[in-house]
Scaffold this motif. Structure first.
Motif, mmCIF file in Angstrom:
data_model
loop_
_atom_site.group_PDB
_atom_site.id
_atom_site.type_symbol
_atom_site.label_atom_id
_atom_site.label_comp_id
_atom_site.label_asym_id
_atom_site.label_seq_id
_atom_site.Cartn_x
_atom_site.Cartn_y
_atom_site.Cartn_z
ATOM 1 N N LYS A 1 14.067 50.770 18.792
ATOM 2 C CA LYS A 1 15.722 49.996 18.615
ATOM 3 C C LYS A 1 16.626 50.981 18.896
ATOM 4 O O LYS A 1 17.640 50.743 19.656
ATOM 5 C CB LYS A 1 15.880 49.280 17.247
ATOM 6 N N GLN A 2 16.478 52.225 18.218
ATOM 7 C CA GLN A 2 17.468 53.259 18.330
ATOM 8 C C GLN A 2 17.401 53.597 19.874
ATOM 9 O O GLN A 2 18.561 53.923 20.305
ATOM 10 C CB GLN A 2 16.911 54.310 17.404
ATOM 11 N N GLU B 1 19.498 51.458 21.723
ATOM 12 C CA GLU B 1 20.895 51.434 21.612
ATOM 13 C C GLU B 1 21.239 52.842 22.134
ATOM 14 O O GLU B 1 22.458 52.735 22.988
ATOM 15 C CB GLU B 1 20.999 51.550 20.041
ATOM 16 N N GLN C 1 9.008 50.825 15.664
ATOM 17 C CA GLN C 1 9.903 49.559 16.033
ATOM 18 C C GLN C 1 11.263 50.221 15.695
ATOM 19 O O GLN C 1 12.356 49.743 16.580
ATOM 20 C CB GLN C 1 9.489 48.773 15.138
ATOM 21 N N ASN C 2 11.603 51.187 14.807
ATOM 22 C CA ASN C 2 12.744 51.606 14.513
ATOM 23 C C ASN C 2 13.477 52.678 15.401
ATOM 24 O O ASN C 2 14.422 52.255 15.858
ATOM 25 C CB ASN C 2 12.855 52.415 12.901
#
Length: 252
Positions: free
Chosen positions: A135-136, A139, A131-132
């Motif tokens: 998100k990155q 972005e 999940q991290n």
């Protein structure tokens, strides 16, 4: 203007990353470089956006991916490079992909290195992109879109890597069929390099096999395997360099 995802992704890790990036750009057309039946000649336009992804094999772009794109014409299509790797290193992969595509007329405006579960030794980077990571990567896409909206001209990217490129001679882990093989032929049909016999799918040509593990990933009977002993030895050898979490990178 067209948006294209172009990927070589035998075990689908790179595909997932490329599509995650592409979702921020809008509707896109897919070109799967693993598909033996794809159109080998492709021509793009200056207005097109191409997101091109490959896994790193021993710090290099898979030769099969380059062969599938050898007749591509970029015509200065704006291109985002994406290289996935299994938490070891990607060495010359981004640089090689950039130089290969630039020579075919693509305008490389951004590049990403992203972690994906190791395609052979699955415990390394297991579950990534998590999940991290997602998100990155989203972005990253937004930053690239901002660059596209603000610029009409692009300077050449400075990417990590060396020349001559790192030598890569493959790995000794070659999948074979077990007694559970039903001879359905799916692995032979979808092998990106034709290393499995269509008429005798239990047979693998180890000289052609690139150890991409596509056959292992897609076999409905889970009948394609590599030597457990060799896998264990490779895992032990790579444990130190692959165990520490590495992060995604954006070059823009």
């Amino acid at each position: 203007m067209g948006i294209y995802t172009i990927y070589f992704s035998p075990t689908r890790g790179t595909e997932a990353i490329v599509k995650l990036l592409a979702n921020e750009f809008g509707n896109y057309k897919e070109i799967d470089l693993c598909n033996p039946e794809i159109e080998l000649k492709q021509s793009f336009t200056k207005e097109d956006i191409c997101i091109i992804g490959v896994p790193s094999y021993g710090g290099r772009v898979p030769a099969a991916a380059l062969q599938r794109m050898q007749h591509y014409t970029g015509n200065q299509a704006k291109t985002i490079l994406a290289v996935s790797y299994g938490n070891r290193a990607y060495e010359d992969t981004l640089k090689e992909l950039q130089e290969y595509l630039t020579a075919r007329g693509f305008c490389c405006i951004a590049a990403i290195s992203a972690i994906a579960e190791h395609f052979i030794i699955r415990q390394f980077a297991a579950g990534r992109p998590d999940q991290n990571d997602k998100k990155q990567l989203i972005e990253f896409s937004k930053q690239i879109l901002n660059k596209l909206n603000q610029s009409a001209e692009y300077e050449a990217l400075s990417l990590p890597g060396n020349k001559p490129y790192r030598e890569y001679h493959g790995v000794p882990l070659k999948p074979n069929a077990s007694k559970n093989c039903k001879e359905c032929g799916l692995c032979a049909k979808l092998c990106p390099v034709g290393a499995i016999s269509i008429t005798e799918p239990k047979k693998t040509n180890h000289d052609l096999c690139i150890s991409c593990m596509r056959c292992v990933a897609i076999c409905p009977a889970k009948a394609r395997t590599v030597s457990h002993l060799k896998l264990k030895l490779a895992s032990k050898k790579m444990e130190k360099v692959c165990s520490q979490r590495k992060e995604n990178e954006l070059f823009i």
